[in-house]
Design a protein around this motif. Structure first.
Motif, PDB file in Angstrom:
ATOM      1  N   LEU A  65      -0.337  48.749 -21.230  1.00 53.22           N
ATOM      2  CA  LEU A  65      -1.493  48.666 -20.354  1.00 53.22           C
ATOM      3  C   LEU A  65      -1.913  47.208 -20.209  1.00 53.22           C
ATOM      4  O   LEU A  65      -2.142  46.515 -21.197  1.00 53.22           O
ATOM      5  N   GLU A  66      -1.994  46.745 -18.980  1.00 55.22           N
ATOM      6  CA  GLU A  66      -2.432  45.382 -18.730  1.00 55.22           C
ATOM      7  C   GLU A  66      -3.954  45.314 -18.797  1.00 55.22           C
ATOM      8  O   GLU A  66      -4.647  46.100 -18.161  1.00 55.22           O
ATOM      9  N   THR A  67      -4.441  44.370 -19.591  1.00 60.47           N
ATOM     10  CA  THR A  67      -5.882  44.188 -19.701  1.00 60.47           C
ATOM     11  C   THR A  67      -6.384  43.463 -18.462  1.00 60.47           C
ATOM     12  O   THR A  67      -5.942  42.351 -18.170  1.00 60.47           O
ATOM     13  N   PRO A  68      -7.276  44.081 -17.708  1.00 61.04           N
ATOM     14  CA  PRO A  68      -7.753  43.421 -16.485  1.00 61.04           C
ATOM     15  C   PRO A  68      -8.568  42.178 -16.815  1.00 61.04           C
ATOM     16  O   PRO A  68      -9.285  42.130 -17.816  1.00 61.04           O
ATOM     17  N   ASP A  69      -8.420  41.160 -15.981  1.00 63.84           N
ATOM     18  CA  ASP A  69      -9.178  39.923 -16.146  1.00 63.84           C
ATOM     19  C   ASP A  69     -10.529  40.111 -15.470  1.00 63.84           C
ATOM     20  O   ASP A  69     -10.636  40.114 -14.244  1.00 63.84           O
ATOM     21  N   LEU A  70     -11.571  40.306 -16.277  1.00 57.59           N
ATOM     22  CA  LEU A  70     -12.903  40.584 -15.749  1.00 57.59           C
ATOM     23  C   LEU A  70     -13.720  39.315 -15.531  1.00 57.59           C
ATOM     24  O   LEU A  70     -14.886  39.391 -15.153  1.00 57.59           O
ATOM     25  N   ARG A  71     -13.106  38.155 -15.770  1.00 60.47           N
ATOM     26  CA  ARG A  71     -13.848  36.913 -15.583  1.00 60.47           C
ATOM     27  C   ARG A  71     -14.076  36.641 -14.100  1.00 60.47           C
ATOM     28  O   ARG A  71     -13.226  36.909 -13.261  1.00 60.47           O
ATOM     29  N   THR A  72     -15.239  36.072 -13.793  1.00 62.17           N
ATOM     30  CA  THR A  72     -15.533  35.670 -12.425  1.00 62.17           C
ATOM     31  C   THR A  72     -15.045  34.238 -12.211  1.00 62.17           C
ATOM     32  O   THR A  72     -14.625  33.553 -13.152  1.00 62.17           O
ATOM     33  N   ASP A  73     -15.119  33.777 -10.968  1.00 65.79           N
ATOM     34  CA  ASP A  73     -14.742  32.391 -10.679  1.00 65.79           C
ATOM     35  C   ASP A  73     -15.637  31.417 -11.444  1.00 65.79           C
ATOM     36  O   ASP A  73     -15.176  30.364 -11.899  1.00 65.79           O
ATOM     37  N   ASN A 101     -22.902  12.790 -16.721  1.00 67.77           N
ATOM     38  CA  ASN A 101     -22.240  14.054 -17.092  1.00 67.77           C
ATOM     39  C   ASN A 101     -22.089  14.954 -15.867  1.00 67.77           C
ATOM     40  O   ASN A 101     -22.995  15.041 -15.031  1.00 67.77           O
ATOM     41  N   LEU A 102     -20.939  15.620 -15.777  1.00 68.86           N
ATOM     42  CA  LEU A 102     -20.727  16.573 -14.692  1.00 68.86           C
ATOM     43  C   LEU A 102     -21.843  17.610 -14.708  1.00 68.86           C
ATOM     44  O   LEU A 102     -22.121  18.231 -15.738  1.00 68.86           O
ATOM     45  N   ALA A 103     -22.488  17.799 -13.552  1.00 69.76           N
ATOM     46  CA  ALA A 103     -23.603  18.746 -13.445  1.00 69.76           C
ATOM     47  C   ALA A 103     -23.164  19.964 -12.637  1.00 69.76           C
ATOM     48  O   ALA A 103     -22.505  19.834 -11.600  1.00 69.76           O
ATOM     49  N   PHE A 104     -23.540  21.132 -13.133  1.00 71.54           N
ATOM     50  CA  PHE A 104     -23.238  22.396 -12.449  1.00 71.54           C
ATOM     51  C   PHE A 104     -24.542  22.926 -11.879  1.00 71.54           C
ATOM     52  O   PHE A 104     -25.435  23.342 -12.620  1.00 71.54           O
ATOM     53  N   LEU A 105     -24.676  22.893 -10.556  1.00 71.60           N
ATOM     54  CA  LEU A 105     -25.908  23.285  -9.879  1.00 71.60           C
ATOM     55  C   LEU A 105     -25.854  24.776  -9.552  1.00 71.60           C
ATOM     56  O   LEU A 105     -25.077  25.213  -8.701  1.00 71.60           O
ATOM     57  N   ARG A 106     -26.684  25.527 -10.248  1.00 68.16           N
ATOM     58  CA  ARG A 106     -26.693  26.979 -10.072  1.00 68.16           C
ATOM     59  C   ARG A 106     -27.542  27.374  -8.864  1.00 68.16           C
ATOM     60  O   ARG A 106     -28.444  26.642  -8.439  1.00 68.16           O
ATOM     61  N   GLY A 107     -27.248  28.557  -8.356  1.00 66.08           N
ATOM     62  CA  GLY A 107     -27.976  29.039  -7.192  1.00 66.08           C
ATOM     63  C   GLY A 107     -29.439  29.328  -7.459  1.00 66.08           C
ATOM     64  O   GLY A 107     -30.250  29.386  -6.527  1.00 66.08           O
ATOM     65  N   ASP A 108     -29.818  29.494  -8.751  1.00 60.65           N
ATOM     66  CA  ASP A 108     -31.215  29.785  -9.082  1.00 60.65           C
ATOM     67  C   ASP A 108     -32.026  28.524  -9.353  1.00 60.65           C
ATOM     68  O   ASP A 108     -33.184  28.596  -9.764  1.00 60.65           O
ATOM     69  N   GLN A 167     -19.647  26.540  -4.292  1.00 55.60           N
ATOM     70  CA  GLN A 167     -18.502  25.757  -3.804  1.00 55.60           C
ATOM     71  C   GLN A 167     -17.812  25.125  -5.009  1.00 55.60           C
ATOM     72  O   GLN A 167     -17.927  23.933  -5.276  1.00 55.60           O
ATOM     73  N   LEU A 168     -17.072  25.967  -5.751  1.00 52.95           N
ATOM     74  CA  LEU A 168     -16.528  25.532  -7.037  1.00 52.95           C
ATOM     75  C   LEU A 168     -15.301  24.637  -6.912  1.00 52.95           C
ATOM     76  O   LEU A 168     -14.873  24.050  -7.896  1.00 52.95           O
ATOM     77  N   GLY A 169     -14.748  24.507  -5.737  1.00 51.02           N
ATOM     78  CA  GLY A 169     -13.524  23.725  -5.592  1.00 51.02           C
ATOM     79  C   GLY A 169     -13.747  22.245  -5.364  1.00 51.02           C
ATOM     80  O   GLY A 169     -12.782  21.471  -5.364  1.00 51.02           O
ATOM     81  N   PHE A 170     -15.014  21.813  -5.176  1.00 53.80           N
ATOM     82  CA  PHE A 170     -15.280  20.416  -4.847  1.00 53.80           C
ATOM     83  C   PHE A 170     -16.377  19.842  -5.735  1.00 53.80           C
ATOM     84  O   PHE A 170     -17.306  20.548  -6.143  1.00 53.80           O
ATOM     85  N   ALA A 171     -16.241  18.551  -6.014  1.00 56.90           N
ATOM     86  CA  ALA A 171     -17.298  17.799  -6.687  1.00 56.90           C
ATOM     87  C   ALA A 171     -17.954  16.886  -5.657  1.00 56.90           C
ATOM     88  O   ALA A 171     -17.299  16.409  -4.717  1.00 56.90           O
ATOM     89  N   TYR A 172     -19.244  16.659  -5.838  1.00 59.46           N
ATOM     90  CA  TYR A 172     -19.999  15.782  -4.948  1.00 59.46           C
ATOM     91  C   TYR A 172     -20.721  14.741  -5.786  1.00 59.46           C
ATOM     92  O   TYR A 172     -20.942  14.922  -6.989  1.00 59.46           O
ATOM     93  N   CYS A 173     -21.116  13.663  -5.146  1.00 64.44           N
ATOM     94  CA  CYS A 173     -22.029  12.708  -5.768  1.00 64.44           C
ATOM     95  C   CYS A 173     -22.741  11.942  -4.659  1.00 64.44           C
ATOM     96  O   CYS A 173     -22.284  11.915  -3.506  1.00 64.44           O
ATOM     97  N   VAL A 174     -23.870  11.343  -5.015  1.00 63.00           N
ATOM     98  CA  VAL A 174     -24.658  10.553  -4.071  1.00 63.00           C
ATOM     99  C   VAL A 174     -24.753   9.138  -4.633  1.00 63.00           C
ATOM    100  O   VAL A 174     -25.138   8.953  -5.799  1.00 63.00           O
ATOM    101  N   ASP A 175     -24.390   8.145  -3.823  1.00 61.09           N
ATOM    102  CA  ASP A 175     -24.470   6.770  -4.328  1.00 61.09           C
ATOM    103  C   ASP A 175     -25.884   6.217  -4.128  1.00 61.09           C
ATOM    104  O   ASP A 175     -26.776   6.906  -3.617  1.00 61.09           O
ATOM    105  N   GLN A 176     -26.093   4.970  -4.510  1.00 56.06           N
ATOM    106  CA  GLN A 176     -27.441   4.400  -4.499  1.00 56.06           C
ATOM    107  C   GLN A 176     -27.943   4.100  -3.093  1.00 56.06           C
ATOM    108  O   GLN A 176     -29.127   3.809  -2.905  1.00 56.06           O
ATOM    109  N   THR A 177     -27.076   4.210  -2.102  1.00 55.48           N
ATOM    110  CA  THR A 177     -27.514   4.036  -0.717  1.00 55.48           C
ATOM    111  C   THR A 177     -27.858   5.375  -0.067  1.00 55.48           C
ATOM    112  O   THR A 177     -28.279   5.404   1.092  1.00 55.48           O
TER     113      THR A 177
END
Length: 211
Positions: A65-73, A101-108, A167-177
């Motif tokens: 029996l294959e254990t299903p991968d229940l993890r989300t993206d 540090n890499l920041a993960f911005l949640r929808g909440d 949008q988990l496939g891309f990283a963004y940043c804002v420079d000082q300008t």
């Protein structure tokens, strides 16, 4: 004449008797061969291939029996780019300079910070971007405030990479300008976020954390 008839009758009986003997011998040989065949099947084949033995317990083939991968993206993202800082560690970041540090911005509206980061230079794979997730940017020194399309407001540091939950496939940043940059996550190299590196980034007591 009578003698000849008797001789013919005797000859016929002898022929018939001989024929019946041959038939009997053939039948006997056939039965003997059939018996030997059954014996061979029972002795030689039956132990290996139980033919027609419904009473002998048969081993069922193993079930795989294959254990299903229940993890989300999101689960996979957090696993790949972790470990992530605790609330106390995030609070301590506000007192340090050079925080990227890499920041993960949640929808909440909450933000999680990774222990690692990616370098930023205004060159590929980083490119100027106008992502639909960002509806407004404000810059104050080395502090940037980002407003997203859900109405959330996040305060980070200039050139600090961040990822939207949507949008988990891309990283963004804002420079000082105030320019927005983006890069595919897969194209970036990640390493430890050493505090103090990039001393031009001042401590930011307004860094958004988790509530």
């Amino acid at each position: 004449m009578g003698t000849k008839r008797k001789e013919r009758s005797v000859n016929k009986e002898n022929v018939l008797t001989g024929y019946m003997k041959r038939v009997a011998i053939a039948i006997g040989a056939g039965l003997l061969g059939f018996g030997i065949g059954l014996f061979a099947i029972h002795v030689l084949i039956q132990p290996v291939f139980p033919l027609g033995d419904a009473t002998r317990p048969q081993k069922s083939p193993p079930l795989t029996l294959e254990t299903p991968d229940l993890r989300t993206d999101v689960d996979r993202f957090l696993e790949q780019y972790g470990p992530w800082l605790s609330a106390n560690e995030v609070a301590a970041l506000r007192m340090h300079s050079g925080v990227r540090n890499l920041a993960f911005l949640r929808g909440d509206g909450n933000v999680a910070y990774a222990a690692g980061t990616a370098d930023f230079v205004p060159a590929p794979p980083w490119t100027v971007s106008r992502p639909p997730e960002i509806t407004g940017v404000a810059v104050s020194g080395t502090s940037v405030t980002i407003r997203d399309n859900r109405g959330n407001r996040f305060t980070l540091n200039a050139t600090q990479p961040f990822v939207f939950q949507t949008q988990l496939g891309f990283a963004y940043c804002v420079d000082q300008t105030g320019e927005i940059w983006s890069a595919p996550l897969a194209a970036l190299s990640f390493g430890p976020a050493d505090l103090g590196v990039g001393s031009d980034i001042a401590p930011n007591p307004a860094l958004t954390g988790s509530y």
